[in-house]
Motif scaffolding. Structure first.
Motif, PDB file in Angstrom:
ATOM      1  N   GLY A  70      15.230 -13.400 -22.527  1.00 12.25           N
ATOM      2  CA  GLY A  70      14.621 -14.728 -22.541  1.00 12.25           C
ATOM      3  C   GLY A  70      13.639 -14.863 -23.694  1.00 12.25           C
ATOM      4  N   GLN A  72      10.666 -16.411 -26.215  1.00 13.60           N
ATOM      5  CA  GLN A  72       9.307 -16.934 -26.050  1.00 13.60           C
ATOM      6  C   GLN A  72       9.246 -18.433 -26.372  1.00 13.60           C
ATOM      7  N   LEU A  73       8.350 -19.116 -25.692  1.00 10.26           N
ATOM      8  CA  LEU A  73       7.986 -20.473 -26.083  1.00 10.26           C
ATOM      9  C   LEU A  73       6.955 -20.391 -27.200  1.00 10.26           C
ATOM     10  N   ASP A 113      17.177 -19.341 -24.784  1.00  9.34           N
ATOM     11  CA  ASP A 113      15.939 -19.886 -25.318  1.00  9.34           C
ATOM     12  C   ASP A 113      15.174 -20.604 -24.219  1.00  9.34           C
ATOM     13  N   HIS A 114      13.858 -20.699 -24.400  1.00  7.82           N
ATOM     14  CA  HIS A 114      13.019 -21.437 -23.471  1.00  7.82           C
ATOM     15  C   HIS A 114      13.404 -22.914 -23.536  1.00  7.82           C
ATOM     16  N   GLN A 117      11.641 -25.145 -25.900  1.00 11.06           N
ATOM     17  CA  GLN A 117      11.806 -24.827 -27.310  1.00 11.06           C
ATOM     18  C   GLN A 117      12.941 -25.638 -27.935  1.00 11.06           C
ATOM     19  N   TYR A 140      20.979 -24.252 -23.645  1.00  6.28           N
ATOM     20  CA  TYR A 140      19.648 -24.561 -23.130  1.00  6.28           C
ATOM     21  C   TYR A 140      19.656 -24.996 -21.668  1.00  6.28           C
ATOM     22  N   ALA A 144      17.256 -20.201 -16.221  1.00  5.26           N
ATOM     23  CA  ALA A 144      16.911 -18.785 -16.369  1.00  5.26           C
ATOM     24  C   ALA A 144      17.127 -18.032 -15.063  1.00  5.26           C
ATOM     25  N   THR A 156      11.899  -9.023 -22.469  1.00  2.00           N
ATOM     26  CA  THR A 156      11.032 -10.094 -22.929  1.00  2.00           C
ATOM     27  C   THR A 156       9.811  -9.485 -23.589  1.00  2.00           C
ATOM     28  N   GLY A 159       6.344 -13.191 -21.587  1.00  2.67           N
ATOM     29  CA  GLY A 159       6.539 -14.374 -20.759  1.00  2.67           C
ATOM     30  C   GLY A 159       6.704 -14.066 -19.283  1.00  2.67           C
ATOM     31  N   ILE A 161       9.196 -14.627 -17.416  1.00  2.00           N
ATOM     32  CA  ILE A 161      10.532 -14.179 -17.031  1.00  2.00           C
ATOM     33  C   ILE A 161      10.527 -12.693 -16.684  1.00  2.00           C
TER      34      ILE A 161
END
Length: 210
Positions: A70, A72-73, A113-114, A117, A140, A144, A156, A159, A161
């Motif tokens: 996963g 990162q934002l 991806d987040h 994002q 997207y 998750a 990760t 985050g 997750i």
């Protein structure tokens, strides 16, 4: 739509910081479109790299060989106050190295991806990941939690997750987030530890007190 909105927003704050006589205010400066990490029109090619047949790629391998990675934002703003190792701050390079190491060990890595994002991810990272045979770029709109439920390993940086994955019983690989206790997570604190990750996963025993 997202690109157009933030282009206008950046132009507005570029004028506003002068009208307010506060041209170096970090909130105004951060809105500017010319900053290096801001998305560009050509980054729309990211959407063409996503694998809409990701679920078929998932079914091709056993659960024990599935890795959920996963992203990162806003990694340029969400990592520096956690990580001790400056080398780990090279976000894109570290992710590619994770995927190369795990791919060679026979894992299939599902990169997601987040959701926030969307419209902000530059294309270079996804282009590098798309070239790796063991990597699947998940769209997207895939939750998750769905991937957490179908994979055996989570990777990760910092985050939430990683926390969710550990509670769900996955082997959760994390760097140095506040929640990562030594007995419940596989810690990767520096880039020189990435090459031995596959061996550590093979030796991992899930704790009894999740």
């Amino acid at each position: 739509k997202i690109y157009g909105y933030y282009t206008l927003r950046g132009a507005y704050f570029n004028v506003w910081r002068f009208l307010k006589r506060d041209r170096y205010n970090c909130h105004y400066l951060d809105a500017l479109k010319r900053l290096k990490h801001k998305v560009r029109m050509r980054d729309v090619t990211v959407l063409g790299l996503l694998d809409h047949g990701w679920d078929k790629r998932l079914a091709e391998v056993d659960r024990e060989r599935r890795v959920f990675l996963g992203l990162q934002l806003f990694p340029e703003a969400s990592m520096d106050y956690w990580l001790e190792s400056q080398a780990m701050l090279a976000h894109d390079d570290v992710l590619v190295r994770y995927c190369e190491v795990l791919g060679r060990a026979g894992y299939r890595i599902f990169v997601k991806d987040h959701p926030l994002q969307f419209g902000f991810r530059q294309r270079e990272l996804f282009e590098r990941l798309a070239k790796l045979p063991g990597v699947v770029l998940v769209p997207y709109d895939v939750p998750a939690n769905l991937l957490i439920g179908k994979c055996a390993v989570s990777v990760t940086f910092t985050g939430t997750i990683g926390f969710q994955a550990a509670l769900a019983g996955l082997i959760s690989v994390a760097t140095e987030p506040y929640y990562a206790t030594g007995q419940h997570f596989v810690h990767i604190r520096d880039t020189n530890e990435i090459d031995g990750l596959a061996e550590r996963l093979a030796r991992w025993h899930s704790p009894d007190d999740l």
